[in-house]
Design a protein around this motif. Structure first.
Motif, PDB file in Angstrom:
ATOM      1  N   LEU A 159      35.441  39.520  34.812  1.00 48.37           N
ATOM      2  CA  LEU A 159      36.789  39.966  35.513  1.00 48.37           C
ATOM      3  C   LEU A 159      37.076  41.494  35.293  1.00 48.37           C
ATOM      4  O   LEU A 159      37.317  42.105  36.468  1.00 48.37           O
ATOM      5  CB  LEU A 159      38.160  39.213  35.318  1.00 48.37           C
ATOM      6  N   SER A 160      36.542  42.242  34.256  1.00 46.47           N
ATOM      7  CA  SER A 160      37.010  43.507  34.326  1.00 46.47           C
ATOM      8  C   SER A 160      35.656  44.369  34.215  1.00 46.47           C
ATOM      9  O   SER A 160      35.924  45.441  33.939  1.00 46.47           O
ATOM     10  CB  SER A 160      37.545  43.680  32.757  1.00 46.47           C
ATOM     11  N   SER A 161      34.593  43.883  34.363  1.00 44.09           N
ATOM     12  CA  SER A 161      33.326  44.774  34.286  1.00 44.09           C
ATOM     13  C   SER A 161      32.696  45.152  35.569  1.00 44.09           C
ATOM     14  O   SER A 161      31.845  46.089  35.922  1.00 44.09           O
ATOM     15  CB  SER A 161      32.242  44.231  33.514  1.00 44.09           C
ATOM     16  N   VAL A 162      33.059  44.497  36.797  1.00 45.97           N
ATOM     17  CA  VAL A 162      32.638  44.761  38.131  1.00 45.97           C
ATOM     18  C   VAL A 162      33.805  45.887  38.677  1.00 45.97           C
ATOM     19  O   VAL A 162      34.835  45.729  38.476  1.00 45.97           O
ATOM     20  CB  VAL A 162      32.632  43.387  39.024  1.00 45.97           C
ATOM     21  N   ALA A 163      33.160  46.622  39.809  1.00 48.48           N
ATOM     22  CA  ALA A 163      33.956  47.337  40.485  1.00 48.48           C
ATOM     23  C   ALA A 163      35.310  46.734  41.076  1.00 48.48           C
ATOM     24  O   ALA A 163      35.280  45.684  41.530  1.00 48.48           O
ATOM     25  CB  ALA A 163      33.332  48.047  41.704  1.00 48.48           C
ATOM     26  N   SER A 202      37.103  47.045  43.688  1.00 44.81           N
ATOM     27  CA  SER A 202      37.167  46.516  45.166  1.00 44.81           C
ATOM     28  C   SER A 202      36.342  45.411  45.522  1.00 44.81           C
ATOM     29  O   SER A 202      36.363  44.621  46.443  1.00 44.81           O
ATOM     30  CB  SER A 202      36.749  47.573  45.861  1.00 44.81           C
ATOM     31  N   GLU A 203      35.534  44.933  44.307  1.00 43.55           N
ATOM     32  CA  GLU A 203      34.796  43.630  44.549  1.00 43.55           C
ATOM     33  C   GLU A 203      35.525  42.450  44.072  1.00 43.55           C
ATOM     34  O   GLU A 203      36.079  42.411  43.092  1.00 43.55           O
ATOM     35  CB  GLU A 203      33.494  43.744  43.869  1.00 43.55           C
ATOM     36  N   ASP A 204      35.585  41.447  45.149  1.00 40.88           N
ATOM     37  CA  ASP A 204      36.376  40.249  44.856  1.00 40.88           C
ATOM     38  C   ASP A 204      35.570  39.428  43.968  1.00 40.88           C
ATOM     39  O   ASP A 204      34.197  39.261  44.179  1.00 40.88           O
ATOM     40  CB  ASP A 204      36.765  39.354  45.979  1.00 40.88           C
ATOM     41  N   ILE A 205      36.017  38.551  42.989  1.00 45.25           N
ATOM     42  CA  ILE A 205      35.275  37.703  42.051  1.00 45.25           C
ATOM     43  C   ILE A 205      35.956  36.278  42.039  1.00 45.25           C
ATOM     44  O   ILE A 205      37.089  36.189  42.123  1.00 45.25           O
ATOM     45  CB  ILE A 205      35.287  38.237  40.531  1.00 45.25           C
ATOM     46  N   SER A 206      34.917  35.407  42.014  1.00 48.91           N
ATOM     47  CA  SER A 206      35.506  34.091  41.812  1.00 48.91           C
ATOM     48  C   SER A 206      34.693  33.354  40.614  1.00 48.91           C
ATOM     49  O   SER A 206      33.175  33.380  40.638  1.00 48.91           O
ATOM     50  CB  SER A 206      35.190  33.363  43.066  1.00 48.91           C
ATOM     51  N   VAL A 252      43.686  44.544  45.840  1.00 46.79           N
ATOM     52  CA  VAL A 252      44.663  44.930  46.645  1.00 46.79           C
ATOM     53  C   VAL A 252      44.791  46.413  46.874  1.00 46.79           C
ATOM     54  O   VAL A 252      45.007  47.190  45.919  1.00 46.79           O
ATOM     55  CB  VAL A 252      46.072  44.290  46.308  1.00 46.79           C
ATOM     56  N   LYS A 253      44.642  47.062  48.055  1.00 44.94           N
ATOM     57  CA  LYS A 253      44.669  48.192  47.986  1.00 44.94           C
ATOM     58  C   LYS A 253      46.172  49.089  48.115  1.00 44.94           C
ATOM     59  O   LYS A 253      46.862  48.236  47.825  1.00 44.94           O
ATOM     60  CB  LYS A 253      44.322  48.561  49.673  1.00 44.94           C
ATOM     61  N   GLU A 254      45.828  50.392  47.978  1.00 47.51           N
ATOM     62  CA  GLU A 254      47.062  50.915  47.665  1.00 47.51           C
ATOM     63  C   GLU A 254      48.120  50.854  49.234  1.00 47.51           C
ATOM     64  O   GLU A 254      47.355  50.935  50.049  1.00 47.51           O
ATOM     65  CB  GLU A 254      46.768  52.478  47.612  1.00 47.51           C
TER      66      GLU A 254
END
Length: 105
Positions: A39-43, A45-49, A63-65
């Motif tokens: 969960l904490s090692s990918v960019a 902006s990339e969604d993870i499941s 979630v964008k600014e």
């Protein structure tokens, strides 16, 4: 409300599988570390499941600014961030309800 602690879960798994509770604890601790790393090692902006167990997953959503400018939220800046949530599948929920209420679906 029933609250199942990690220790109780470890004891139940150890008894069910006839293995040492310390081993189960180590495996769950390692799994938690791996999930956190994923969960904490990918960019951001990339969604993870992550499919944690059958019917249970963890999702990370970017979630964008955003700048709020209406109502009581006027002039509030929300910085970019990620939301991490656990989900259960519709099938999993259905199976739990079927067992609880003995329904045929």
């Amino acid at each position: 409300m029933l609250n199942v602690t990690q220790d109780a879960l470890i004891d139940q798994i150890a008894a069910r599988e006839d293995i040492d509770a310390v081993t189960v604890h180590r495996v769950l601790e390692s799994a938690g570390a791996v999930v956190f790393d994923c969960l904490s090692s990918v960019a951001p902006s990339e969604d993870i499941s992550i499919k944690l167990l059958n019917g249970i997953s963890i999702k990370r959503k970017y979630v964008k600014e955003k700048k709020y400018s209406k109502g009581m939220f006027r002039n509030i800046d929300s910085p970019e961030h990620v939301n991490v949530k656990a989900y259960s599948s519709k099938y999993y929920n259905s199976q739990v309800n079927q067992r609880l209420f003995d329904k045929q679906q």
